[in-house]
Design a protein around this motif. Structure first.
Motif, PDB file in Angstrom:
ATOM      1  N   GLU A 242     -16.345   0.808  -2.405  1.00  0.00           N
ATOM      2  CA  GLU A 242     -17.372   0.638  -3.314  1.00  0.00           C
ATOM      3  C   GLU A 242     -18.148  -0.610  -2.499  1.00  0.00           C
ATOM      4  O   GLU A 242     -17.468  -1.715  -2.251  1.00  0.00           O
ATOM      5  N   GLU A 243     -19.572  -0.495  -2.315  1.00  0.00           N
ATOM      6  CA  GLU A 243     -20.115  -1.574  -1.558  1.00  0.00           C
ATOM      7  C   GLU A 243     -20.345  -2.765  -2.107  1.00  0.00           C
ATOM      8  O   GLU A 243     -20.783  -3.884  -1.497  1.00  0.00           O
TER       9      GLU A 243
ATOM     10  N   LYS B  51     -15.138  -8.389  -9.150  1.00  0.00           N
ATOM     11  CA  LYS B  51     -14.276  -7.719  -8.453  1.00  0.00           C
ATOM     12  C   LYS B  51     -15.043  -7.022  -7.149  1.00  0.00           C
ATOM     13  O   LYS B  51     -16.076  -6.527  -7.606  1.00  0.00           O
ATOM     14  N   LYS B  52     -14.475  -7.109  -5.925  1.00  0.00           N
ATOM     15  CA  LYS B  52     -15.068  -6.394  -4.961  1.00  0.00           C
ATOM     16  C   LYS B  52     -14.144  -5.792  -4.137  1.00  0.00           C
ATOM     17  O   LYS B  52     -12.661  -6.025  -4.124  1.00  0.00           O
ATOM     18  N   HIS B  53     -14.520  -4.862  -3.179  1.00  0.00           N
ATOM     19  CA  HIS B  53     -13.564  -4.121  -2.298  1.00  0.00           C
ATOM     20  C   HIS B  53     -12.847  -5.074  -1.321  1.00  0.00           C
ATOM     21  O   HIS B  53     -13.643  -5.462  -0.563  1.00  0.00           O
ATOM     22  N   VAL B  54     -11.669  -4.996  -0.948  1.00  0.00           N
ATOM     23  CA  VAL B  54     -10.987  -5.659   0.071  1.00  0.00           C
ATOM     24  C   VAL B  54     -10.760  -4.762   1.279  1.00  0.00           C
ATOM     25  O   VAL B  54      -9.635  -3.750   0.888  1.00  0.00           O
ATOM     26  N   PHE B  55     -11.092  -4.934   2.163  1.00  0.00           N
ATOM     27  CA  PHE B  55     -10.892  -3.869   3.372  1.00  0.00           C
ATOM     28  C   PHE B  55      -9.461  -3.890   3.950  1.00  0.00           C
ATOM     29  O   PHE B  55      -8.967  -2.949   4.488  1.00  0.00           O
ATOM     30  N   HIS B  56      -9.085  -5.154   3.781  1.00  0.00           N
ATOM     31  CA  HIS B  56      -7.740  -5.423   4.725  1.00  0.00           C
ATOM     32  C   HIS B  56      -6.971  -6.515   3.968  1.00  0.00           C
ATOM     33  O   HIS B  56      -7.693  -7.545   3.461  1.00  0.00           O
ATOM     34  N   PRO B  57      -5.920  -6.412   3.397  1.00  0.00           N
ATOM     35  CA  PRO B  57      -5.216  -7.235   2.709  1.00  0.00           C
ATOM     36  C   PRO B  57      -4.905  -8.521   3.417  1.00  0.00           C
ATOM     37  O   PRO B  57      -4.722  -9.559   2.570  1.00  0.00           O
ATOM     38  N   ARG B  58      -5.238  -8.473   4.551  1.00  0.00           N
ATOM     39  CA  ARG B  58      -5.099  -9.841   5.303  1.00  0.00           C
ATOM     40  C   ARG B  58      -6.146 -10.624   5.747  1.00  0.00           C
ATOM     41  O   ARG B  58      -6.346 -11.368   6.507  1.00  0.00           O
ATOM     42  N   GLN B  59      -7.340  -9.896   5.118  1.00  0.00           N
ATOM     43  CA  GLN B  59      -8.408 -10.548   5.604  1.00  0.00           C
ATOM     44  C   GLN B  59      -8.873 -12.069   5.159  1.00  0.00           C
ATOM     45  O   GLN B  59      -9.872 -12.672   5.665  1.00  0.00           O
ATOM     46  N   SER B  60      -7.944 -12.358   4.139  1.00  0.00           N
ATOM     47  CA  SER B  60      -8.003 -13.914   3.746  1.00  0.00           C
ATOM     48  C   SER B  60      -6.934 -14.872   4.319  1.00  0.00           C
ATOM     49  O   SER B  60      -6.713 -15.906   4.190  1.00  0.00           O
ATOM     50  N   ASP B  61      -6.080 -13.899   5.024  1.00  0.00           N
ATOM     51  CA  ASP B  61      -5.089 -14.355   5.956  1.00  0.00           C
ATOM     52  C   ASP B  61      -5.159 -14.757   7.203  1.00  0.00           C
ATOM     53  O   ASP B  61      -5.442 -15.965   7.559  1.00  0.00           O
ATOM     54  N   ASP B  62      -4.879 -13.801   7.883  1.00  0.00           N
ATOM     55  CA  ASP B  62      -5.190 -14.159   9.485  1.00  0.00           C
ATOM     56  C   ASP B  62      -5.926 -12.851  10.387  1.00  0.00           C
ATOM     57  O   ASP B  62      -5.794 -12.776  11.461  1.00  0.00           O
ATOM     58  N   MET B  63      -6.691 -12.054   9.514  1.00  0.00           N
ATOM     59  CA  MET B  63      -7.266 -11.144  10.280  1.00  0.00           C
ATOM     60  C   MET B  63      -8.718 -11.127   9.886  1.00  0.00           C
ATOM     61  O   MET B  63      -9.166 -11.727   8.714  1.00  0.00           O
TER      62      MET B  63
END
Lengths: 193, 487
Positions: free
Chosen positions: A173-174, A127-139
């Motif tokens: 968490e980095e 598991k890793k930190h996801v900074f933005h929920p749409r970073q795998s979508d369109d951000m």
């Protein structure tokens, strides 16, 4: 493994992201990382990342496969258990080409994939930190680590000038850890407000 | 300015007005919905077929291979026919994902995911046949070079049958890695979108914790490129080695050097036909017509007409060489293929593989979906007969006329074959339900060069003279896509 503070900027187009990366680096900020929904070509260079040597590892794994095949078969057929097949030579190299080729490919492919997983720190259960929920979508998301010498306000104000659609500050968490993605981590409560 | 430029002669790979988010929405939302009735009907039917296959195989193992129609003269029959047929089908996926990647064929992005999945399932089906053909399947591990108490006696490394074991297991492994490494970022997308706890957890595990950092993408791309480079000779080697099973023996009709390229062309031919069969239905049911366009189907039909013609030339070459060799064994083998008791299989093969695909020279037919669908099935019927012709009509009249025989299958062989359809479609239905059938990240990668709306924006630039174009690039340091279009 440490929880740190990050300034996060989210862009909605890779064509805005590139100049932003340039600007951020030019202003002397160190980019923690950039997260994109797909492979953006040239981004690694823009961020000043070195190229990967993964293909060299692949070549070495391939050589291991070649030598395993040739070594193993020739040992069996010339010393361990030589068999006479219709008077053919025991050391019948041409007949071993197919298996040698297949093992070369197999070793290179499996070795490289596992190395990629190791270097990228990806594995089932990670598991890793996801900074933005749409970073795998369109951000397209850029994170800058904030240390005690940096002014939070200054950095976020600066990021807004780079064309970011959203700018915020997060505790994250980095590194990576073992965890379930459906469970919230304790540190995430810090970002709730 | 977006300097990735693609000629207007090429039709868009993604139709209509799409942005990145819409792409995710279109491809991932079928996974998040409950499947439709068609899915349940298809899935249950596949599981029933699979069950019947398991029953047939159990029957064959329990009573022995005497329950099959094979005999001393024709030892391979339907079983190895089906093996070669499935493994041939399993060639399209890696060809699309590897060879077309190296040739920079942008259209592969729309179809590669489903084609690779199809490859993996087809190879799984193919693998069943040699395994259960062993009869004493509990001794199956003897094909592996393991230390043992039989001497230690090793397998025969000089035998094409053993080469096959290595070729197919390597092919399966590498195809699986290639396919799954592409799926990881797409699983991360489903995970990040997930609203339900279970989906979040399951796709969290399946996505390996992927977050898409620049360095991760860089390594992933390096891996994809090298895997493509490795898979290209690999995919050619697999059917070459399968053809060695025949070509290295001294049976008339088998003992020929043309076999490797002829088998590879045939494999690509049948594989693309199977991709078309599946995608025509998949795009319709999952509403993916904008991603798997008629242009995609046409591109595959072009490959079908090319490889069909190669196969046709190979058939004629075989006939010519049989005559040219002036070897009576060869000449008789081919005479009996054409006019012997199995004449119908030869002519079924000729009609389906050589004659009917020639209709694809007509552009209208290449772009006609019902016709493409029917033709894709015709091609695979033809390719099944090709393997039947090679296997049965080369062995049924061998060197000793006293042992000439006729062969027709018994029900467990037919049930086994149907069972592999069950296995194949069970896997495919699960794949279509739980995985993105189009590679989302790869579509996003080509969207700005090949999406219909983005191509339209380039029309202005396309009309510009070279001097004007250079001017626009130089007067703007970091001009924006839309800005440039206004000049």
């Amino acid at each position: 493994m440490a929880i740190k503070k990050f300034a996060v900027a989210a862009y909605d187009d890779e064509e805005v992201l590139f100049p932003a990366v340039k600007k951020v680096r030019g202003s002397g900020y160190k980019i923690h990382d950039v997260y994109t929904p797909f492979a953006v070509h040239g981004l690694d260079e823009a961020m000043g990342l070195k190229g990967t040597d993964l293909h060299i590892a692949g070549f070495i794994y391939g050589l291991c496969g070649t030598s395993t095949a040739v070594g193993f078969i020739s040992w069996i057929y010339t010393s361990d258990w030589p068999i006479n097949y219709g008077g053919k030579p025991h050391f019948a190299l041409p007949a071993w080409i197919p298996i040698t080729f297949e093992l070369t490919v197999l070793f290179a492919a499996v070795g490289m994939t596992l190395t990629m997983c190791y270097l990228n720190q990806i594995m089932p259960g990670v598991k890793k930190h996801v900074f933005h929920p749409r970073q795998s979508d369109d951000m397209f998301v850029m994170a800058i680590e904030l240390n005690s010498h940096m002014s939070e306000k200054e950095v976020t104000a600066f990021l807004k000038t780079t064309g970011a659609k959203e700018v915020n500050v997060q505790m994250a968490e980095e590194g990576w850890w073992y965890g379930r993605w459906d469970k919230k981590e304790p540190y995430e409560a810090l970002n709730a407000g | 300015m977006h300097l990735k430029y693609e000629s207007f002669v090429r039709e868009p790979l993604v139709d209509n007005n799409k942005d990145y988010h819409q792409v995710s929405e279109d491809i991932v939302s079928p996974i998040e919905r409950k499947p439709g009735r068609m899915w349940y009907v298809g899935f249950i039917f596949s599981v029933i077929l699979l069950g019947f296959g398991i029953f047939s195989v159990t029957w064959s193992v329990y009573w022995g291979l005497g329950t099959w129609g094979v005999n001393r003269t024709i030892g391979w029959g339907w079983d190895i026919t089906n093996f070669v047929w499935w493994i041939g089908i399993g060639h399209a996926g890696t060809l699309i994902s590897a060879i077309l990647l190296l040739f920079r064929q942008g259209w592969r992005t729309g179809v590669n995911r489903a084609a690779e999945a199809m490859t993996i399932f087809a190879v799984m089906c193919a693998g069943q046949f040699p395994i259960w053909h062993m009869g004493r399947v509990w001794d199956g591990f003897w094909v592996l070079p393991l230390p043992n108490s039989r001497g230690p006696l090793w397998p025969n490394f000089d035998s094409p049958l053993l080469w096959d074991v290595f070729a197919i297991s390597t092919y399966f492994t590498v195809s699986l890695l290639f396919w799954y490494s592409g799926l990881v970022p797409d699983f991360a997308l489903i995970r990040d979108r997930a609203k339900t706890k279970f989906r979040k957890m399951a796709y969290g595990i399946a996505s390996f914790g992927w977050t898409g950092t620049a360095k991760n993408w860089q390594r992933m791309e390096a891996l994809a490129l090298v895997l493509a480079g490795l898979s290209t000779p690999l995919v050619l080697s697999v059917h070459t080695i399968v053809s060695f099973d025949f070509a290295t023996s001294v049976i008339p009709g088998w003992h020929t050097t043309i076999f490797p390229p002829y088998f590879v062309a045939g494999a690509v031919f049948s594989g693309f036909a199977m991709v078309n069969t599946l995608l025509v239905i998949t795009r319709k049911i999952l509403h993916l017509e904008e991603y798997i366009t008629i242009g995609h189907l046409e591109a595959m039909n072009k490959i079908i007409v090319l490889t069909g013609s190669i196969v046709g030339v190979a058939y004629l070459t075989e006939l010519f060489i049989a005559w040219y060799s002036q070897s009576w064994g060869e000449m008789d083998a081919f005479k009996w293929r054409i006019m012997g008791p199995y004449w119908w299989s030869y002519w079924a093969m000729m009609t389906c593989n050589v004659v009917s695909p020639q209709l694809f020279w007509v552009k209208k037919l290449r772009r006609n979906i019902p016709f493409t669908f029917v033709m894709s099935i015709v091609v695979n019927i033809g390719m099944w007969f090709e393997r039947f012709v090679i296997i049965v009509t080369s062995t049924y009249r061998d060197w000793i006329p006293g042992s000439w025989a006729y062969y027709s299958p018994e029900w467990p062989e037919v049930g086994f074959y149907l069972g592999t359809f069950g296995l194949f479609f069970t896997c495919y239905f699960l794949f279509a339900k739980y995985c993105p059938v189009v590679a989302v990240a790869e579509i996003k990668f080509v969207l700005k060069t090949s999406g219909e709306n983005y191509k339209k924006k380039m029309e202005r630039i396309d009309a510009m003279s070279t001097e004007d174009f250079v001017e626009t690039v130089h007067t703007h340091h970091e001009p924006h896509h839309e800005e440039a279009a206004h000049h």
